[in-house]
Design a protein around this motif. Structure first.
Motif, PDB file in Angstrom:
ATOM      1  N   ARG A 102      -0.791 -15.688   9.846  1.00 40.95           N
ATOM      2  CA  ARG A 102      -1.501 -15.320  11.079  1.00 40.95           C
ATOM      3  C   ARG A 102      -2.727 -16.202  11.235  1.00 40.95           C
ATOM      4  N   GLU A 103      -2.814 -16.852  12.403  1.00 36.47           N
ATOM      5  CA  GLU A 103      -3.958 -17.715  12.722  1.00 36.47           C
ATOM      6  C   GLU A 103      -4.212 -18.745  11.620  1.00 36.47           C
ATOM      7  N   GLY A 104      -3.118 -19.331  11.114  1.00 39.73           N
ATOM      8  CA  GLY A 104      -3.230 -20.415  10.149  1.00 39.73           C
ATOM      9  C   GLY A 104      -3.588 -20.002   8.743  1.00 39.73           C
ATOM     10  N   ARG A 105      -3.504 -18.695   8.431  1.00 42.22           N
ATOM     11  CA  ARG A 105      -3.824 -18.210   7.098  1.00 42.22           C
ATOM     12  C   ARG A 105      -2.724 -17.279   6.602  1.00 42.22           C
ATOM     13  N   ILE A 106      -2.529 -17.255   5.282  1.00 43.88           N
ATOM     14  CA  ILE A 106      -1.526 -16.390   4.648  1.00 43.88           C
ATOM     15  C   ILE A 106      -2.230 -15.203   3.998  1.00 43.88           C
ATOM     16  N   THR A 107      -1.743 -13.995   4.273  1.00 50.47           N
ATOM     17  CA  THR A 107      -2.181 -12.794   3.572  1.00 50.47           C
ATOM     18  C   THR A 107      -0.975 -12.236   2.832  1.00 50.47           C
ATOM     19  N   TRP A 108      -1.154 -11.907   1.555  1.00 51.53           N
ATOM     20  CA  TRP A 108      -0.048 -11.481   0.704  1.00 51.53           C
ATOM     21  C   TRP A 108      -0.008  -9.959   0.582  1.00 51.53           C
ATOM     22  N   TYR A 109       1.206  -9.429   0.601  1.00 58.99           N
ATOM     23  CA  TYR A 109       1.434  -7.994   0.407  1.00 58.99           C
ATOM     24  C   TYR A 109       2.591  -7.836  -0.577  1.00 58.99           C
ATOM     25  N   GLY A 110       2.384  -7.079  -1.634  1.00 57.30           N
ATOM     26  CA  GLY A 110       3.455  -6.840  -2.589  1.00 57.30           C
ATOM     27  C   GLY A 110       4.467  -5.856  -2.040  1.00 57.30           C
ATOM     28  N   GLY A 111       5.733  -6.074  -2.361  1.00 56.46           N
ATOM     29  CA  GLY A 111       6.771  -5.125  -1.973  1.00 56.46           C
ATOM     30  C   GLY A 111       7.574  -5.567  -0.765  1.00 56.46           C
ATOM     31  N   THR A 112       8.364  -4.637  -0.267  1.00 55.24           N
ATOM     32  CA  THR A 112       9.305  -4.906   0.822  1.00 55.24           C
ATOM     33  C   THR A 112       8.616  -4.800   2.182  1.00 55.24           C
ATOM     34  N   LEU A 113       9.417  -4.974   3.240  1.00 53.76           N
ATOM     35  CA  LEU A 113       8.878  -4.879   4.599  1.00 53.76           C
ATOM     36  C   LEU A 113       8.277  -3.501   4.856  1.00 53.76           C
ATOM     37  N   SER A 114       8.953  -2.438   4.435  1.00 51.72           N
ATOM     38  CA  SER A 114       8.433  -1.087   4.667  1.00 51.72           C
ATOM     39  C   SER A 114       7.088  -0.897   3.987  1.00 51.72           C
ATOM     40  N   GLU A 115       6.969  -1.394   2.759  1.00 52.06           N
ATOM     41  CA  GLU A 115       5.700  -1.276   2.041  1.00 52.06           C
ATOM     42  C   GLU A 115       4.608  -2.111   2.707  1.00 52.06           C
ATOM     43  N   TYR A 116       4.974  -3.278   3.219  1.00 55.09           N
ATOM     44  CA  TYR A 116       4.038  -4.121   3.969  1.00 55.09           C
ATOM     45  C   TYR A 116       3.545  -3.394   5.215  1.00 55.09           C
ATOM     46  N   GLU A 117       4.456  -2.785   5.963  1.00 53.96           N
ATOM     47  CA  GLU A 117       4.066  -2.102   7.197  1.00 53.96           C
ATOM     48  C   GLU A 117       3.163  -0.904   6.899  1.00 53.96           C
ATOM     49  N   THR A 118       3.431  -0.207   5.795  1.00 60.06           N
ATOM     50  CA  THR A 118       2.576   0.914   5.403  1.00 60.06           C
ATOM     51  C   THR A 118       1.171   0.423   5.065  1.00 60.06           C
ATOM     52  N   ALA A 119       1.090  -0.638   4.268  1.00 57.45           N
ATOM     53  CA  ALA A 119      -0.219  -1.195   3.892  1.00 57.45           C
ATOM     54  C   ALA A 119      -0.954  -1.717   5.125  1.00 57.45           C
ATOM     55  N   LEU A 120      -0.223  -2.358   6.033  1.00 61.39           N
ATOM     56  CA  LEU A 120      -0.833  -2.906   7.238  1.00 61.39           C
ATOM     57  C   LEU A 120      -1.374  -1.789   8.131  1.00 61.39           C
ATOM     58  N   ALA A 121      -0.638  -0.684   8.231  1.00 62.78           N
ATOM     59  CA  ALA A 121      -1.092   0.448   9.044  1.00 62.78           C
ATOM     60  C   ALA A 121      -2.399   1.011   8.505  1.00 62.78           C
ATOM     61  N   VAL A 122      -2.509   1.105   7.174  1.00 63.53           N
ATOM     62  CA  VAL A 122      -3.749   1.593   6.552  1.00 63.53           C
ATOM     63  C   VAL A 122      -4.895   0.626   6.870  1.00 63.53           C
ATOM     64  N   GLU A 123      -4.627  -0.678   6.756  1.00 63.86           N
ATOM     65  CA  GLU A 123      -5.650  -1.685   7.052  1.00 63.86           C
ATOM     66  C   GLU A 123      -6.111  -1.588   8.496  1.00 63.86           C
TER      67      GLU A 123
END
Length: 535
Positions: free
Chosen positions: A214-235
């Motif tokens: 996003r916007e030329g930068r990488i942010t890492w999230y461990g786990g699958t897509l569902s786990e990523y979406e959960t973490a992103l929602a909290v953020e």
């Protein structure tokens, strides 16, 4: 097993388009053994990053390093239709040499061509079997394969090379359900370094980590897509709370600045009145005035500094909130009464010999599935009147609109608003702009030329033009609408279709997307059209 030392990385990577537009500046990215899903909005540079990692593009700055052999499967694969399958797989010479040795020709060059690969055909068959290509003859030409088989064949060619690092760009596009399952299994069983760009939710549930570009930068999230979406929602929830706090601080600082200015104005007025009454030496009054002005300046400057700081904190907080809005539009004129006859196909024979009988009543939501080459697009083209049936008649009883895979509905040299106006000539410019804002084309965006839009934006503009058309479509047909859409665009499409009140006929291999639409009837095309259990 790929060696654990395998790795792909880029350090301070920079890339600019030929017109000078910067896409990446000082981007760092490293992927070791394991499966990485690379996600991001359309136009964020996911495919470009893969091409840089694969050496297909040259960075303008920084470096790319690969430890081990690399395999790359691009999004758009073009193979020579006259090539034989064994040549595409890279085993033509070894296979020919092996056959020569088996027939008694013991020339040294044959043994050199075979090397240690005496089981080349058995290994090839096992690889093809694992990808659902068991029936593919190694001596046949590529031209006799379907588009989905071509993708899987290209993947098989990579797997036979036993690469340490594998890059896949939207590998499930245009694959039917069975082919997708084989590719999912291949990804799940991969033991080397894998980086895959995809919007396929089922595929992304098989990765070990998500890299969000996003916007030329990488942010890492461990786990699958569902786990990523959960973490992103909290953020995002936390980021929105921070924005609300920052907005309250800005309002408070504005209020305090106004109060400070009013207080200073009252003091200044009091000083003028004292001067007018006299009673104090002018030199003393001048000194008081200077001190008051200096104090007022410091006081005002302090409050202005606090307000500027509050605004900076608000801007920083707002930058952390994603603007992946959902489409929210009301389309009452697309409504179809429950028993209204919408579409009739009475024993229609399509080109290719497929027969179809179908009756659609009311606002049904129909999913049309089937293997690659089964005739799904041919059926939609026939209903739309773009192809004539071999026999029978397709009768559409309501206003209908069709969005094909090729997305050629819009004029690239005209603006978004002009394209919508072409399909809705009776709508006022103000109404068109108001509706386009609901499709996330806000402010000056309706004036943007369609030819300059990204793939996801062009799809959204095409969808807006169809759904806002006059007369309002009461039958909407979509052919593989989620191909090449990012995850946010798929969510936007789903929310837009929830607002649609007419009948839907959707061709797709994306089962999670179809489930999200609230499909009421599932059909499969395999020689004939049959109703099936929900997937």
């Amino acid at each position: 097993m790929a060696p654990t030392t395998a790795q792909i990385s880029c350090v301070r990577l920079g890339y600019a388009w030929p017109d000078g537009t910067r896409l990446f500046d000082d981007l760092d990215f490293t992927a070791g053994p394991g499966r990485t899903g690379l996600v991001g909005l359309n136009g964020s540079g996911k495919s470009t990053l893969l091409r840089l990692l694969a050496g297909r593009l040259t960075p303008t700055s920084g470096s790319v390093r690969v430890s081990g052999e690399l395999g790359y499967l691009p999004q758009n694969i073009t193979l020579d239709t006259e090539q034989r399958v064994d040549r595409v797989l890279g085993i033509e010479k070894a296979r020919a040499a092996l056959h020569a040795i088996e027939s008694g020709d013991v020339a040294e060059e044959h043994f050199a061509a075979v090397g240690d690969d005496w089981d080349v055909e058995e290994r090839t068959r096992a690889t093809l079997d694992g990808l659902g290509l068991a029936g593919v003859d190694l001596d046949r030409t590529v031209g006799r394969l379907s588009g989905g088989q071509t993708v899987l064949l290209s993947l098989a060619a990579l797997l036979l090379r036993r690469p340490d690092v594998l890059l896949l760009d939207e590998p499930t596009n245009n694959l039917d359900r069975r082919a997708r399952e084989h590719l999912h299994a291949a990804v799940a069983g991969w033991s080397g370094v894998l980086v895959v760009v995809s919007h396929d939710r089922e595929l992304l549930e098989r990765v070990d980590q998500i890299a969000d570009l996003r916007e030329g930068r990488i942010t890492w999230y461990g786990g699958t897509l569902s786990e990523y979406e959960t973490a992103l929602a909290v953020e995002q929830e936390a980021a929105e709370r921070t924005v609300r706090t920052a907005e309250a601080d800005v309002r408070r600082q504005k209020r305090e600045l106004i109060e400070a200015n009013e207080k200073l104005a009252r003091r200044a007025g009091q000083g003028r009145r004292e001067a007018e009454r006299g009673g104090a030496p002018k030199i003393l009054l001048g000194a008081r005035k200077r001190r008051a002005q200096e104090s007022a300046g410091r006081h005002r400057g302090l409050h202005e500094e606090r307000l500027a700081g509050a605004r900076e904190r608000l801007a920083e907080a707002e930058s952390a909130v994603r603007d992946d809005d959902e489409i929210r539009v009301d389309l009452p004129h697309t409504a179809v009464p429950a028993r209204r006859r919408v579409l009739d196909l009475a024993d229609v024979e399509l080109r290719g010999g497929v027969r179809a009988t179908l009756e659609v009543l009311g606002p049904e939501r129909i999913a049309l599935t089937g293997g690659n080459g089964a005739g799904k697009t041919t059926l939609l083209d026939t209903v739309a009147g773009e192809l004539a049936p071999v026999s029978g008649e397709a009768r559409v009883q309501v206003p209908m609109r069709y969005l094909p895979q090729r997305l050629d509905l819009l004029d690239g040299s005209a603006s978004i608003a002009e394209n919508v106006r072409r399909l809705a000539p009776g709508a006022s410019p103000q109404h068109i702009r108001a509706q386009l804002a609901r499709f996330l084309f806000r402010k000056d965006r309706p004036d943007q030329l369609v030819g300059t839009l990204s793939g996801g934006e062009r799809f959204r503009a095409s969808l807006a033009a169809l759904m806002l058309a006059e007369p309002a479509p009461q039958l909407l047909m979509l052919d593989e609408p989620t191909n090449n859409l990012d995850l946010a665009s798929v969510r936007q499409l789903t929310s837009a279709l929830h607002s649609y009140r007419g009948a839907l006929l959707v061709v797709s291999h994306d089962v999670p997307f179809l489930r999200g639409l609230g499909v009421t009837r599932w059909l499969a095309l395999d020689g004939e059209l049959t109703e099936i259990e929900p997937l």
